[in-house]
Design a protein around this motif. Structure first.
Motif, PDB file in Angstrom:
ATOM      1  N   GLU A   7       0.868  -1.178   0.000  1.00  0.00           N
ATOM      2  CA  GLU A   7       0.000   0.000   0.000  1.00  0.00           C
ATOM      3  C   GLU A   7       0.903   1.225   0.000  1.00  0.00           C
ATOM      4  N   ARG A   8       0.661   2.105  -0.968  1.00  0.00           N
ATOM      5  CA  ARG A   8       1.433   3.344  -1.074  1.00  0.00           C
ATOM      6  C   ARG A   8       0.459   4.517  -0.955  1.00  0.00           C
ATOM      7  N   ARG A   9       0.786   5.455  -0.069  1.00  0.00           N
ATOM      8  CA  ARG A   9      -0.025   6.664   0.092  1.00  0.00           C
ATOM      9  C   ARG A   9       0.785   7.856  -0.389  1.00  0.00           C
ATOM     10  N   TYR A  10       0.162   8.674  -1.243  1.00  0.00           N
ATOM     11  CA  TYR A  10       0.834   9.828  -1.841  1.00  0.00           C
ATOM     12  C   TYR A  10       0.226  11.120  -1.321  1.00  0.00           C
ATOM     13  N   ALA A  11       1.064  12.157  -1.163  1.00  0.00           N
ATOM     14  CA  ALA A  11       0.590  13.466  -0.716  1.00  0.00           C
ATOM     15  C   ALA A  11      -0.217  14.151  -1.817  1.00  0.00           C
ATOM     16  N   ASP A  12       0.144  13.902  -3.067  1.00  0.00           N
ATOM     17  CA  ASP A  12      -0.528  14.514  -4.215  1.00  0.00           C
ATOM     18  C   ASP A  12      -1.053  13.418  -5.135  1.00  0.00           C
ATOM     19  N   ASP A  13      -1.876  13.811  -6.106  1.00  0.00           N
ATOM     20  CA  ASP A  13      -2.359  12.855  -7.104  1.00  0.00           C
ATOM     21  C   ASP A  13      -1.171  12.193  -7.796  1.00  0.00           C
ATOM     22  N   LEU A  14      -1.275  10.915  -8.035  1.00  0.00           N
ATOM     23  CA  LEU A  14      -0.218  10.181  -8.715  1.00  0.00           C
ATOM     24  C   LEU A  14      -0.292  10.421 -10.214  1.00  0.00           C
ATOM     25  N   GLU A  15       0.795  10.853 -10.783  1.00  0.00           N
ATOM     26  CA  GLU A  15       0.940  11.021 -12.228  1.00  0.00           C
ATOM     27  C   GLU A  15       2.179  10.229 -12.624  1.00  0.00           C
ATOM     28  N   LEU A  16       2.023   9.131 -13.327  1.00  0.00           N
ATOM     29  CA  LEU A  16       3.136   8.258 -13.689  1.00  0.00           C
ATOM     30  C   LEU A  16       3.223   8.156 -15.206  1.00  0.00           C
ATOM     31  N   THR A  17       4.374   8.538 -15.746  1.00  0.00           N
ATOM     32  CA  THR A  17       4.588   8.444 -17.188  1.00  0.00           C
ATOM     33  C   THR A  17       5.264   7.109 -17.515  1.00  0.00           C
ATOM     34  N   ALA A  18       5.331   6.796 -18.788  1.00  0.00           N
ATOM     35  CA  ALA A  18       6.025   5.583 -19.223  1.00  0.00           C
ATOM     36  C   ALA A  18       7.500   5.651 -18.830  1.00  0.00           C
ATOM     37  N   ASP A  19       8.100   6.841 -18.917  1.00  0.00           N
ATOM     38  CA  ASP A  19       9.504   6.996 -18.503  1.00  0.00           C
ATOM     39  C   ASP A  19       9.667   6.762 -17.006  1.00  0.00           C
ATOM     40  N   ASN A  25      11.117   0.299 -12.904  1.00  0.00           N
ATOM     41  CA  ASN A  25      11.421  -1.083 -13.283  1.00  0.00           C
ATOM     42  C   ASN A  25      12.923  -1.359 -13.304  1.00  0.00           C
ATOM     43  N   ARG A  26      13.724  -0.388 -13.718  1.00  0.00           N
ATOM     44  CA  ARG A  26      15.187  -0.572 -13.714  1.00  0.00           C
ATOM     45  C   ARG A  26      15.718  -0.689 -12.286  1.00  0.00           C
ATOM     46  N   ILE A  27      15.226   0.169 -11.396  1.00  0.00           N
ATOM     47  CA  ILE A  27      15.633   0.093  -9.986  1.00  0.00           C
ATOM     48  C   ILE A  27      15.186  -1.237  -9.395  1.00  0.00           C
ATOM     49  N   ASN A  28      13.940  -1.632  -9.666  1.00  0.00           N
ATOM     50  CA  ASN A  28      13.433  -2.908  -9.155  1.00  0.00           C
ATOM     51  C   ASN A  28      14.319  -4.064  -9.608  1.00  0.00           C
ATOM     52  N   SER A  29      14.715  -4.043 -10.859  1.00  0.00           N
ATOM     53  CA  SER A  29      15.562  -5.107 -11.394  1.00  0.00           C
ATOM     54  C   SER A  29      16.874  -5.203 -10.618  1.00  0.00           C
ATOM     55  N   ASP A  30      17.457  -4.054 -10.293  1.00  0.00           N
ATOM     56  CA  ASP A  30      18.693  -4.033  -9.500  1.00  0.00           C
ATOM     57  C   ASP A  30      18.518  -4.710  -8.141  1.00  0.00           C
ATOM     58  N   GLU A  31      17.300  -4.642  -7.598  1.00  0.00           N
ATOM     59  CA  GLU A  31      17.003  -5.203  -6.267  1.00  0.00           C
ATOM     60  C   GLU A  31      16.327  -6.577  -6.354  1.00  0.00           C
ATOM     61  N   SER A  32      16.238  -7.155  -7.555  1.00  0.00           N
ATOM     62  CA  SER A  32      15.574  -8.451  -7.787  1.00  0.00           C
ATOM     63  C   SER A  32      14.097  -8.417  -7.416  1.00  0.00           C
ATOM     64  N   VAL A  33      13.467  -7.281  -7.697  1.00  0.00           N
ATOM     65  CA  VAL A  33      12.051  -7.058  -7.401  1.00  0.00           C
ATOM     66  C   VAL A  33      11.316  -6.921  -8.732  1.00  0.00           C
ATOM     67  N   GLN A  34      10.128  -7.517  -8.840  1.00  0.00           N
ATOM     68  CA  GLN A  34       9.328  -7.395 -10.063  1.00  0.00           C
ATOM     69  C   GLN A  34       7.943  -6.852  -9.744  1.00  0.00           C
ATOM     70  N   TRP A  35       7.622  -5.719 -10.339  1.00  0.00           N
ATOM     71  CA  TRP A  35       6.302  -5.083 -10.216  1.00  0.00           C
ATOM     72  C   TRP A  35       5.362  -5.828 -11.141  1.00  0.00           C
ATOM     73  N   LEU A  36       4.303  -6.428 -10.581  1.00  0.00           N
ATOM     74  CA  LEU A  36       3.343  -7.181 -11.391  1.00  0.00           C
ATOM     75  C   LEU A  36       2.219  -6.286 -11.897  1.00  0.00           C
ATOM     76  N   TYR A  37       1.554  -5.565 -10.990  1.00  0.00           N
ATOM     77  CA  TYR A  37       0.550  -4.584 -11.367  1.00  0.00           C
ATOM     78  C   TYR A  37       0.106  -3.814 -10.143  1.00  0.00           C
ATOM     79  N   SER A  38      -0.627  -2.730 -10.393  1.00  0.00           N
ATOM     80  CA  SER A  38      -1.113  -1.869  -9.313  1.00  0.00           C
ATOM     81  C   SER A  38      -2.557  -1.484  -9.550  1.00  0.00           C
TER      82      SER A  38
END
Length: 89
Positions: A7-19, A25-38
């Protein structure tokens, strides 16, 4: 690999671009973590994310590096279906 719900709580509306997603995803890969979906809440201030990771600590490290909150991390052990069946993860 263990599966976690974050669960992630944000102070402002979340705006996430493809970049932005690519950077996470690159950071997750470094940590052996895989984001499945949200799932995004209607007010765009919370997400509920499903991840595969070796540990909750790996998720915390990746989140810190990406500048993302990780307010609640829970390991999932299975899925429960509407018919009452339980499937281990």
């Amino acid at each position: 690999m263990p599966v976690f719900m974050i669960e992630r709580r944000y102070a402002d509306d979340l705006e996430l671009t493809a970049d932005d997603a690519d950077g996470v995803n690159r950071i997750n890969s470094d940590e052996s973590v895989q984001w499945l979906y949200s799932f995004l809440s209607a007010d765009k201030r919370k997400t509920y994310c499903l991840y595969e990771a070796p540990s909750a600590e790996a998720i915390r490290r990746a989140a810190a590096r990406a500048g993302l909150p990780a307010d609640v991390i829970v390991e999932m052990t299975g899925t429960l279906r509407p018919d009452g069946s339980l499937t281990p993860m």
